[in-house]
Design an enzyme around this catalytic site. Structure first.
Site, PDB file in Angstrom:
ATOM      1  N   ASN A 140      74.835 -39.111  64.650  1.00  0.00           N
ATOM      2  CA  ASN A 140      75.067 -38.730  63.252  1.00  0.00           C
ATOM      3  C   ASN A 140      76.281 -37.806  63.144  1.00  0.00           C
ATOM      4  O   ASN A 140      76.538 -36.972  64.014  1.00  0.00           O
ATOM      5  CB  ASN A 140      73.823 -38.117  62.597  1.00  0.00           C
ATOM      6  CG  ASN A 140      73.232 -36.940  63.321  1.00  0.00           C
ATOM      7  OD1 ASN A 140      73.336 -36.835  64.533  1.00  0.00           O
ATOM      8  ND2 ASN A 140      72.600 -36.042  62.584  1.00  0.00           N
ATOM      9  N   GLU A 173      77.928 -35.371  60.367  1.00  0.00           N
ATOM     10  CA  GLU A 173      77.713 -34.710  59.072  1.00  0.00           C
ATOM     11  C   GLU A 173      79.030 -34.247  58.465  1.00  0.00           C
ATOM     12  O   GLU A 173      80.088 -34.268  59.106  1.00  0.00           O
ATOM     13  CB  GLU A 173      76.723 -33.552  59.255  1.00  0.00           C
ATOM     14  CG  GLU A 173      75.363 -34.057  59.716  1.00  0.00           C
ATOM     15  CD  GLU A 173      74.289 -32.997  59.722  1.00  0.00           C
ATOM     16  OE1 GLU A 173      74.598 -31.790  59.661  1.00  0.00           O
ATOM     17  OE2 GLU A 173      73.096 -33.388  59.796  1.00  0.00           O
ATOM     18  N   SER A 176      80.605 -32.034  52.588  1.00  0.00           N
ATOM     19  CA  SER A 176      80.152 -32.764  51.402  1.00  0.00           C
ATOM     20  C   SER A 176      79.011 -33.661  51.878  1.00  0.00           C
ATOM     21  O   SER A 176      79.239 -34.739  52.429  1.00  0.00           O
ATOM     22  CB  SER A 176      81.310 -33.596  50.824  1.00  0.00           C
ATOM     23  OG  SER A 176      80.848 -34.336  49.718  1.00  0.00           O
ATOM     24  N   CYS A 234      74.725 -41.584  59.292  1.00  0.00           N
ATOM     25  CA  CYS A 234      73.608 -41.554  60.238  1.00  0.00           C
ATOM     26  C   CYS A 234      74.006 -42.224  61.558  1.00  0.00           C
ATOM     27  O   CYS A 234      74.934 -43.046  61.603  1.00  0.00           O
ATOM     28  CB  CYS A 234      72.401 -42.292  59.668  1.00  0.00           C
ATOM     29  SG  CYS A 234      71.613 -41.474  58.277  1.00  0.00           S
ATOM     30  N   GLU A 253      72.481 -44.530  63.226  1.00  0.00           N
ATOM     31  CA  GLU A 253      72.296 -45.988  63.234  1.00  0.00           C
ATOM     32  C   GLU A 253      73.508 -46.687  62.631  1.00  0.00           C
ATOM     33  O   GLU A 253      73.977 -47.716  63.134  1.00  0.00           O
ATOM     34  CB  GLU A 253      71.053 -46.374  62.424  1.00  0.00           C
ATOM     35  CG  GLU A 253      69.750 -45.813  62.947  1.00  0.00           C
ATOM     36  CD  GLU A 253      69.383 -44.466  62.338  1.00  0.00           C
ATOM     37  OE1 GLU A 253      70.288 -43.624  62.151  1.00  0.00           O
ATOM     38  OE2 GLU A 253      68.194 -44.256  62.069  1.00  0.00           O
ATOM     39  N   CYS A 299      69.861 -46.756  56.135  1.00  0.00           N
ATOM     40  CA  CYS A 299      70.081 -47.423  57.425  1.00  0.00           C
ATOM     41  C   CYS A 299      69.264 -48.705  57.528  1.00  0.00           C
ATOM     42  O   CYS A 299      69.743 -49.705  58.065  1.00  0.00           O
ATOM     43  CB  CYS A 299      69.751 -46.476  58.576  1.00  0.00           C
ATOM     44  SG  CYS A 299      70.998 -45.187  58.762  1.00  0.00           S
TER      45      CYS A 299
HETATM   46  N1  THU Z   1      69.782 -39.042  60.222  1.00  0.00           N
HETATM   47  C1  THU Z   1      70.159 -40.074  61.029  1.00  0.00           C
HETATM   48  O1  THU Z   1      71.157 -39.997  61.731  1.00  0.00           O
HETATM   49  N2  THU Z   1      69.380 -41.189  61.026  1.00  0.00           N
HETATM   50  C2  THU Z   1      68.247 -41.349  60.289  1.00  0.00           C
HETATM   51  O2  THU Z   1      67.676 -42.429  60.257  1.00  0.00           O
HETATM   52  C3  THU Z   1      67.696 -40.212  59.564  1.00  0.00           C
HETATM   53  C4  THU Z   1      68.638 -39.084  59.334  1.00  0.00           C
HETATM   54  C5  THU Z   1      70.599 -37.833  60.205  1.00  0.00           C
HETATM   55  C6  THU Z   1      71.355 -37.609  58.918  1.00  0.00           C
HETATM   56  C7  THU Z   1      71.554 -36.112  58.953  1.00  0.00           C
HETATM   57  O3  THU Z   1      72.728 -35.846  59.697  1.00  0.00           O
HETATM   58  C8  THU Z   1      70.361 -35.583  59.698  1.00  0.00           C
HETATM   59  O4  THU Z   1      69.778 -36.700  60.366  1.00  0.00           O
HETATM   60  C9  THU Z   1      69.310 -34.940  58.816  1.00  0.00           C
HETATM   61  O5  THU Z   1      68.917 -35.776  57.792  1.00  0.00           O
END
Ligand code: THU
Length: 130
Positions: free
Chosen positions: A45, A47, A50, A56, A58, A91
């Site tokens: 992931n 981030e 913003s 994510c 996936e 996702c």
């Molecule tokens: N996140 C993912 O990478 N995959 C998911 O299926 C659920 C959420 C990440 C997004 C964000 O960076 C962090 O988890 C918290 O939501």
């Protein structure tokens, strides 16, 4: 898939998780996507200040695979947290574009996982209006 194939994918997702950029949530996620070609594509992931611009793990793995020319997938492993987490709604929808696949939801460390199919996590998915 055999148990050893599943655990190999989990291990790669756990390794990919170590590259997570998640300073806002502190929740690191890794993914490993197995293409029908046999190749495996990983993602973490990413981030953003913003928050809505966050990608994510996936979808990061999927974008990498698609960019390499892959279109057909067998399985994706996701690794995060103390309990197996399932992919978020965006996702699920993004993966469903490319058909059904096994979804292996694992913990950040260790061999605990839950096995699903994407079609059970997102039944009656919208895939095309054509
Ligand atoms: N996140 C993912 O990478 N995959 C998911 O299926 C659920 C959420 C990440 C997004 C964000 O960076 C962090 O988890 C918290 O939501």
């Amino acid at each position: 898939m055999t148990e050893s194939e599943i655990l190999k994918l989990v291990e790669l997702a756990q390794k990919a998780r170590l590259y997570s950029y998640s300073p806002y949530s502190g929740f690191a996620v890794g993914a490993a996507l197995l293409a029908e070609s046999g190749k495996i594509y990983t993602g973490a992931n990413c981030e953003n200040a913003s928050f809505g611009a966050t990608i994510c793990a996936e979808r990061a793995a999927l974008a990498s695979a698609i960019s390499a020319g892959e279109r057909c997938f067998t399985a994706i492993a996701v690794a995060a947290g103390d309990k197996p987490v399932t992919p978020c709604g965006i996702c699920r929808q993004t993966l469903a574009e490319f058909g059904d696949m096994a979804v292996i939801c694992a913990t950040a460390e260790g061999n605990e996982y839950k096995l699903f199919f994407l079609s059970s996590l997102l039944p009656e998915a919208f895939t095309s209006y054509k």
